[in-house]
Design a protein around this motif. Structure first.
Motif, mmCIF file in Angstrom:
data_model
loop_
_atom_site.group_PDB
_atom_site.id
_atom_site.type_symbol
_atom_site.label_atom_id
_atom_site.label_comp_id
_atom_site.label_asym_id
_atom_site.label_seq_id
_atom_site.Cartn_x
_atom_site.Cartn_y
_atom_site.Cartn_z
ATOM 1 N N ARG A 1 0.832 -1.205 0.000
ATOM 2 C CA ARG A 1 0.000 0.000 0.000
ATOM 3 C C ARG A 1 0.866 1.255 0.000
ATOM 4 N N ALA A 2 1.940 1.241 0.797
ATOM 5 C CA ALA A 2 2.800 2.422 0.902
ATOM 6 C C ALA A 2 3.403 2.793 -0.440
ATOM 7 N N GLN A 3 3.712 1.793 -1.260
ATOM 8 C CA GLN A 3 4.298 2.054 -2.576
ATOM 9 C C GLN A 3 3.236 2.326 -3.638
ATOM 10 N N LEU A 4 2.080 1.665 -3.517
ATOM 11 C CA LEU A 4 1.071 1.736 -4.569
ATOM 12 C C LEU A 4 0.141 2.933 -4.441
ATOM 13 N N ALA A 5 -0.259 3.272 -3.210
ATOM 14 C CA ALA A 5 -1.284 4.303 -3.018
ATOM 15 C C ALA A 5 -0.942 5.629 -3.700
ATOM 16 N N PRO A 6 0.327 6.102 -3.610
ATOM 17 C CA PRO A 6 0.613 7.401 -4.239
ATOM 18 C C PRO A 6 0.549 7.390 -5.762
#
Length: 244
Positions: free
Chosen positions: A28-33
């Motif tokens: 999520r930390a890599q994908l959300a942005p």
């Protein structure tokens, strides 16, 4: 809104979860942005009900795990026909580590313990000729660094798969199974801090095998090219025509 379903196949170490987040949180930390046009969902393959129905615009990311594909746990085996149907339906997929090995096994290959033992730390990976032409991995330099930690590997790729990347430890560091279906042995979601935490957990076992854990720790470095694959996957997922 199209969904990107993170298929959770395991939990990380308790201290990694506390300090950095569990596997799905790292993704999520890599994908959300970079996946603003997608609804990120998590499906825990071990504990949730049947896998979700997928629409043509949906995508899958399959996480790593401390489980072993060759153990053929019931929850893991239940994913195989679902993945085969997703491949037949041209659902976009990106498997990582356990996800890489599971996809290969589901699509006709073989996964199991690597005869040379564990590969762990920051290591170089090389694109094959097919990889250099690939719409996803072709965005990377010909050789790049990646975070790795695995005892099992893809031992035989499915006959229909393209081999996109390799290194001295593994001839199948990345595979492509169809127009929008990829998997990689390395961990694009890992930060250097997460990689160091894994090496600390493995420290004594590595020393017992004659490895130099201090050298492996000292060699940990950022891997922006490998991490960038997650952004590229989102971009391709939202531009279907460009992957044909």
């Amino acid at each position: 809104m199209p969904r990107l379903v993170i298929v959770k196949t395991g939990d990380s170490f308790a201290d990694v979860v506390r300090d950095h987040g569990d596997f799905e949180a790292l993704f999520r930390a890599q994908l959300a942005p970079v996946c603003e046009g997608l609804d990120l969902e998590v499906f825990d393959a071990r504990h949730d009900d049947a896998p979700p129905a997928l629409g043509a615009d949906d995508g899958l990311v399959i996480t790593g795990s401390h489980a072993m594909v060759s153990d053929a746990e019931p929850w893991s085996e239940a994913l195989k026909p679902w993945l085969r149907q997703a491949l037949a339906d041209d659902i976009a997929m990106f498997g990582v580590c356990y996800g890489h090995q599971l996809m290969a096994a589901a699509f006709g290959g073989e996964s199991g313990y690597h005869p040379a033992g564990r590969e762990t730390g920051t290591h170089r990976v090389r694109l094959t000729e097919s990889g250099r032409r690939d719409p996803l991995l072709g965005a990377l330099p010909e050789a790049f660094s990646a975070q790795l930690t695995h005892a099992q590997s893809v031992l035989a790729a499915p006959s229909s798969a393209e081999v996109l990347a390799e290194n001295n430890h593994d001839p199948y560091q990345a595979l492509r199974y169809g127009p929008r279906q990829w998997s990689v042995q390395f961990h694009p979601e890992f930060t250097p801090a997460v990689m160091r935490a894994y090496l600390h957990h493995q420290y004594q076992g590595l020393a017992d095998q004659g490895r130099d854990p201090e050298a492996l720790l000292a060699a940990v470095a950022p891997t922006p090219e490998a991490t960038g694959l997650l952004r590229h996957f989102c971009e391709l997922l939202q531009r279907v025509d460009d992957t044909a």
